[in-house]
Design a protein around this motif. Structure first.
Motif, mmCIF file in Angstrom:
data_model
loop_
_atom_site.group_PDB
_atom_site.id
_atom_site.type_symbol
_atom_site.label_atom_id
_atom_site.label_comp_id
_atom_site.label_asym_id
_atom_site.label_seq_id
_atom_site.Cartn_x
_atom_site.Cartn_y
_atom_site.Cartn_z
ATOM 1 N N ALA A 99 0.829 -1.202 0.000
ATOM 2 C CA ALA A 99 0.000 0.000 0.000
ATOM 3 C C ALA A 99 0.868 1.258 0.000
ATOM 4 C CB ALA A 99 -0.914 -0.005 1.220
ATOM 5 N N VAL A 123 -5.490 0.335 -8.031
ATOM 6 C CA VAL A 123 -6.416 0.713 -6.963
ATOM 7 C C VAL A 123 -7.857 0.695 -7.462
ATOM 8 C CG1 VAL A 123 -7.155 2.598 -5.459
ATOM 9 C CG2 VAL A 123 -4.730 2.041 -5.652
ATOM 10 N N ARG A 142 -10.664 -1.918 -6.155
ATOM 11 C CA ARG A 142 -11.749 -1.346 -5.364
ATOM 12 C C ARG A 142 -13.099 -1.537 -6.029
ATOM 13 N NH1 ARG A 142 -10.927 4.533 -3.038
ATOM 14 N NH2 ARG A 142 -10.812 4.993 -5.243
ATOM 15 N N ALA A 178 -6.590 -5.772 0.298
ATOM 16 C CA ALA A 178 -6.234 -4.891 1.415
ATOM 17 C C ALA A 178 -5.264 -3.807 0.952
ATOM 18 C CB ALA A 178 -5.625 -5.705 2.553
ATOM 19 N N TYR A 212 -7.026 -0.774 -0.576
ATOM 20 C CA TYR A 212 -7.705 0.094 0.398
ATOM 21 C C TYR A 212 -6.713 0.857 1.262
ATOM 22 C CZ TYR A 212 -12.385 -1.332 -0.689
ATOM 23 O OH TYR A 212 -13.569 -1.495 -1.332
ATOM 24 N N GLU A 250 -5.079 3.892 -0.349
ATOM 25 C CA GLU A 250 -5.844 5.132 -0.337
ATOM 26 C C GLU A 250 -5.762 5.825 1.013
ATOM 27 O OE1 GLU A 250 -5.930 5.656 -3.609
ATOM 28 O OE2 GLU A 250 -7.773 6.733 -3.174
ATOM 29 N N THR A 304 -9.202 0.192 8.910
ATOM 30 C CA THR A 304 -9.093 -0.721 7.774
ATOM 31 C C THR A 304 -8.545 -2.076 8.217
ATOM 32 O OG1 THR A 304 -8.570 1.261 6.524
ATOM 33 C CG2 THR A 304 -8.308 -0.823 5.380
#
Ligand SMILES: Nc1ncnc2c1ncn2[C@@H]1O[C@H](COP(=O)(O)OP(=O)(O)O)[C@@H](O)[C@H]1O
Ligand SMILES: [Mg+2]
Lengths: 260, 376
Positions: free
Chosen positions: B187, B209, B213, B252, B255, B258, B305
């Protein structure tokens, strides 16, 4: 003999210029922010840049350490021409320190860590040595007792003095100041200006964007007046302030005098 | 007339008794008007009534164990008679090992039990800031190796247990731990990539992403379990758990990216410029100045998250992996235990809650610790 005259003797006029801008142009989109800038600054020289807001003062000094890229012309700093080459960029940033209007200390690090970060990571200095160096400079800006605090616990004037110490810890040859006192309360301006005068006395090459006329008179070898992206007038401070040649400078001077 | 200067014009007085202390609080917050008082009394009535009802069900009238019948099997008739009046904790008593460890060979249950303890120990050590050093990575590598050895076995006299027989809590912890341990660095890279000056890297990160998503985790798990093997060369087979794990990491990662990007955007441009002006390289600037600040700004959404994904690992049940929730469901499939789902789900919910609540408490503590000494 005045303090200002003593300071002036440190300029080395025969050496190659520390900074040289030749025919520099820059645009932000369609906005022409720097227009044919030509300026040579000698080693040890202290230059004050002034001019109305939006005239391109910040952009010009930010081009010198390449926080902004110029699009035309040539900038040579300490004998190295600024280009896309990353090596030369690294070399220049080691030699040029910068102090910002909004201090930009790192809030998650202590004052001491702020000062030792670049010497340790960029100059690869051992930690102990970097800390000794940092304490030396913090003493010089007269806040060694704050070393273990965080920036958020210091006043604006103290933060700006730390920012100066942080830049000095890299032992730069040239220091750039972008309106270092503009974000400060009036009672703190003096402590920062005093620090800068002290620095000038050590013979540092300095370019300083400021509207502090008293400082300019005391310290500057030369004042550069910019307006709308151009260098309109340059000269020795007393001559420039007392005998402005252009209408634009007259207007500017009358405006700041009214403001003070 | 003159005013004496040695005493204040208005002397300090004590606050009125009814505005301080718990009585003051009650008066100000619960009984400030007749409408407010009415609502307070009505709510108090329902709370007390249901609390008493729950205590009755869960403790007073509960049945904790059942006798065996003539055939040696548990006789649940007493529980059935008690249904609706009291809980039948006998089901947990009887089935807890299956709920926790699924179909893992019964006599080898000590192995997944040790694995769970190791995981919890790893979390505790990682949570302590004084262990935040390079050595922590080595500890992780060592512990995860031990965990793999324990689960698979086949060495040191431990019989081999194929992955198909793993189940229960260790599966949940494996999916969550590996998932977040890999998704988090991923991430960070993606969040940095989205801000890259290089258009190709930026486009790739945005694409990743947005694609991930845009689909539910369930469909991603299906793709991982059904479609992914189609792309592999003949004869090559990747473990089903690993495929689910990869799907969870990718999900994961998108998310969390972001969340991290939000932190990066919250930093002022001046921080970047000051770091550059000092001559720090891109990675020095990112690692020493930008990420430490950006990440501590986003601790609350980050942990939010994390907690969400810890629970989302239970979705692997749709591709036939026995995590904690699936093992619990399966535990009561025998006819005699059917109908005691509430007890099982309450217990499993409690296990999830302990982990999630610990995470949330830890994040609150970390946040206040890291912001110590800072004015914000
Ligand atoms: N990053 C930027 N993008 C677009 N326009 C900019 C940017 N930075 C500055 N400018 C514009 O360039 C002009 C010169 O700005 P600046 O150098 O900051 O002026 P000064 O420091 O003299 O007040 C201003 O009109 C300003 O709005
Ligand atoms: Mg400016």
């Amino acid at each position: 003999m005045s303090a200002a005259e003593t300071l002036h003797s440190s300029v080395q006029t025969n050496a190659p210029p520390a900074i040289s801008l030749a025919g520099v142009n820059k645009w932000f989109g369609a906005l022409h922010v720097l227009r044919d800038i030509n300026l040579d600054i000698a080693l040890g020289e202290r230059v004050v840049v002034c001019g109305p807001s939006g005239s391109g003062k910040s952009t010009m000094i930010r081009c010198i350490n390449r926080l902004e890229e110029h699009q035309q012309g040539k900038i040579v700093v300490d004998g190295i021409e600024l280009s896309d080459d990353l090596k030369s960029l690294d070399a220049i940033r080691r030699e040029v320190g910068m102090v910002f209007q909004s201090f930009n200390l790192f809030p998650h690090l202590t004052i001491l860590e702020n000062c030792t970060l670049a010497p340790i990571w960029v100059r690869k200095m051992p930690k102990k040595e970097a800390e000794a160096l940092a304490m030396e400079y913090l003493e010089r800006v007269r806040i060694p007792e704050q070393a273990l605090k965080y920036p958020g616990q210091l006043s604006g004037g103290q933060q700006q003095r730390v920012a100066i110490a942080r830049a000095l810890c890299m032992k730069p040859k040239i220091m750039l100041f972008d309106e270092p006192t503009s974000a400060l309360d009036p009672e703190m301006i003096k402590e920062v200006l005093d620090t800068m005068v002290m620095l000038a006395e050590t013979g540092m090459t300095m370019i300083c964007v400021t509207h502090e006329m008293g400082f300019a008179r005391q310290v500057a070898d030369r004042v550069v007046f910019m307006d709308r992206g151009e260098i309109v007038e340059t000269g020795e401070p007393t001559a420039l302030f007392e005998n402005p040649q252009t209408e634009r400078l007259q207007l500017f001077l009358s405006q700041i005098l009214r403001g003070h | 007339m003159s005013i004496t200067t040695d005493s204040l014009p208005v002397a300090p007085r004590l606050a009125p008794a009814l505005s301080v202390g718990w009585l003051g609080w009650v008066r100000a917050n619960l009984f400030s008007s007749w409408l407010n008082s009415l609502v307070t009394i009505a709510l108090a009535y329902f709370i007390v009534k249901y609390a008493i009802g729950f205590v009755d069900w869960a403790f007073v009238n509960a049945i904790w164990s059942v006798p065996n019948d003539a055939a040696g099997r548990p006789d649940t008739s007493s529980c059935r008679d008690n249904k609706g009046l009291g809980a039948c904790w006998a089901v947990i008593n009887e089935k807890h090992r299956f709920m926790l460890f699924g179909t893992y060979p019964y006599e080898q249950h000590w192995r997944p039990a040790v694995v769970c303890v190791l995981f919890v120990g790893l979390y505790i050590v990682s949570a302590m800031r004084r262990f935040w050093r390079m050595e922590l990575a080595l500890i992780w590598a060592a512990v995860l190796t031990v965990i793999a050895v324990l689960m698979w076995g086949g060495v040191l006299g431990m019989p081999y247990v194929p992955q198909e027989r793993w189940g229960g809590l260790p599966i949940t912890l494996i999916l969550a731990t590996f998932g977040l341990a890999f998704a988090f660095p991923l991430a960070i890279l993606v969040a940095l990539g989205r801000r890259s000056k290089l258009p190709a890297i930026k486009a790739l990160c945005v694409l990743y992403v947005e694609l991930i998503r845009g689909v539910p985790l369930i469909s991603l798990l299906f793709m991982a379990s059904v479609m992914f093997p189609l792309f592999l060369p003949e004869g090559m087979n990747i473990d089903k758990l690993l495929r689910a794990q990869i799907a969870i990491i990718l999900f994961a990662g998108a998310y969390l990216a972001e969340v991290v990007r939000g932190g990066l955007q919250a930093l002022s441009k001046g921080q970047y410029e000051a770091a550059e002006a000092l001559g720090l390289s891109y990675w020095q600037k990112t690692g020493l100045i930008i990420l430490p600040q950006a990440l501590r700004l986003v601790i609350p959404p980050l942990v939010n998250t994390f907690i969400g994904f810890f629970k989302d690992t239970s979705l692997v049940l749709i591709i036939g992996i026995f995590d904690l929730l699936t093992a619990g469901k399966t535990a009561i499939i025998e006819p005699m235990w059917q109908g005691f789902a509430v007890e099982v789900y309450v217990t499993i919910g409690l296990i999830y809650f302990v982990f999630c609540f610990a995470m949330s408490q830890y994040s609150a503590k970390l946040e206040s610790e890291l912001n110590h000494g800072r004015r914000r």
